[in-house]
Design an enzyme around this catalytic site. Sequence first.
Site, PDB file in Angstrom:
ATOM      1  N   SER A  33      -9.506   1.596   3.145  1.00  0.00           N
ATOM      2  CA  SER A  33      -8.695   2.404   2.253  1.00  0.00           C
ATOM      3  C   SER A  33      -7.661   1.591   1.471  1.00  0.00           C
ATOM      4  O   SER A  33      -6.994   2.108   0.579  1.00  0.00           O
ATOM      5  CB  SER A  33      -7.967   3.480   3.073  1.00  0.00           C
ATOM      6  N   LYS A  42       0.855  -1.194   0.000  1.00  0.00           N
ATOM      7  CA  LYS A  42       0.000   0.000   0.000  1.00  0.00           C
ATOM      8  C   LYS A  42       0.884   1.235   0.000  1.00  0.00           C
ATOM      9  O   LYS A  42       1.952   1.250   0.642  1.00  0.00           O
ATOM     10  CB  LYS A  42      -0.885  -0.038   1.243  1.00  0.00           C
ATOM     11  N   SER A  92      -9.702  -1.019   7.294  1.00  0.00           N
ATOM     12  CA  SER A  92      -9.198  -0.797   5.932  1.00  0.00           C
ATOM     13  C   SER A  92      -8.465  -1.972   5.301  1.00  0.00           C
ATOM     14  O   SER A  92      -8.089  -1.904   4.146  1.00  0.00           O
ATOM     15  CB  SER A  92      -8.283   0.433   5.911  1.00  0.00           C
TER      16      SER A  92
END
Length: 485
Positions: free
Chosen positions: A154, A79, A178
């Site tokens: 996210s 990420k 997330s």
Amino acid sequence: MDLLQRTAHEVRDLMRKKEISSKELTEAALDRIEKIDGQIEAFLHTSRERALTWAQEVDKRLQEGQELSDLAGIPMALKDNICTEGIPTTCASKILGNFVPPYNATVTEKLYQGKAILVGKTNMDEFAMGSSTENSAFRKTKNPWDEQRVPGGSSGGSAAAVASSEVFYALGSDTGGSIRQPASFCGLVGLKPTYGLVSRYGLIAYASSLDQIGPLTKDVEDCALVLNAIAGHDPMDSTSAEGKEVDYRKALISDVKGLKIGIAKEYFGEGIDEAVKRNVYAAIEQLKSLGADYEEVSLPHTEYALPTYYILASSECSSNLARFDGIRYGYRTESYDNLTDLFVKTRSEGFGEEVKRRIMLGTYALSSGYYDAYYKKALQVRTLIKQDFDKAFEKFDVLIAPTTPTPAFRLGEKTDDPLQMYMSDVCTVPINIAGIPAISVPCGFVEGLPVGLQIMGKHFAESTLLRVAYTVEQNNAYHKERPAL
């Protein structure tokens, strides 16, 4: 393509038998990203030359008969809020659009030491603030199961990259769900570890008391392998927990005889889709048929979790994001009259709407005259929520609930109503507030869209969670389904 749809442990075995090479595997992954990522938009950056150089080094070691880690030579993604030396780390924000870290996050370093192959950095909601990966400054990631729907957030880019077989696993960060929420939406296994089990050093902070890094994988065995690689005490992180090393592979046992399961009744109330409930209860009944016992349990302060979370997370984000001011690194506005004007214009131009909303909310909650009414009160309620879990775990080994209230929703469906978007985290935020671990594992489909089962455990009970998740997985085939792209 068939090769890329396999799990990390399957391709590890093929490499050890010398049936495939890391270079072939890495080239295949990079070619697939080139071919389909225009549809999915999971990646913000890729590192082709670097990845292939590292893959060749792994192949050389394999030829020499050297002993390698379980993840050596296997393509993966991170990420884009996890620092990578020499590779951009933008948090999907304009304000960090040109930032290249001079150091690696601890989890990055640990994976590198195990000779994992980083092929790229994945899209996300800006500064990890969102539940749909629609808040990115650069692109909107699509769900591989239905490109008209969100992959969750996210960590939506990481989830979409794994679900679409662009990489074998990815790391995400979980502040209020997330990792687990996109895992549920994309039909993956997603683990939010106990707070402190995995180092946060090099994770660009959103809410420091809630953030945790964890894996997104195709099955539970891969999850255990990745957790083995990234868990452990880190002197660079003051919140890192000390404890003995655990081999999570030993938890991969399909056996729940005598296990006591609590069904958290507050997680099955209003707003939870009936079809999601049916899939979750079917999984619970299956566990019962395999020898587990279950009964309903109440976590009475659950209704306060969402407002508590948003006050705490926004307050911490207001403090953490104060460092992005255009002075030391990142974006700087081109025209300004004085220092104050520089700060205001840089932050106004550099941050997106959702980030500004949360900074404003947090600054208000921390301001003089409101601190006691909001932030202090939220801290007190946090203690009550944690006590609910502590009490439940005196009786039960694990708690089970849906991961998300619904399957993946449509792109644009909730962007105009932030409160509706926040509600999609209603089943996941209490876990971060309490600091306990939780795992999401596929338990069915609703109209072709995956549904996640969430298993929660007491602090540092990851082995128990993996055992229950592995049992669920071994008794169905949902984790073997792949989206048709």
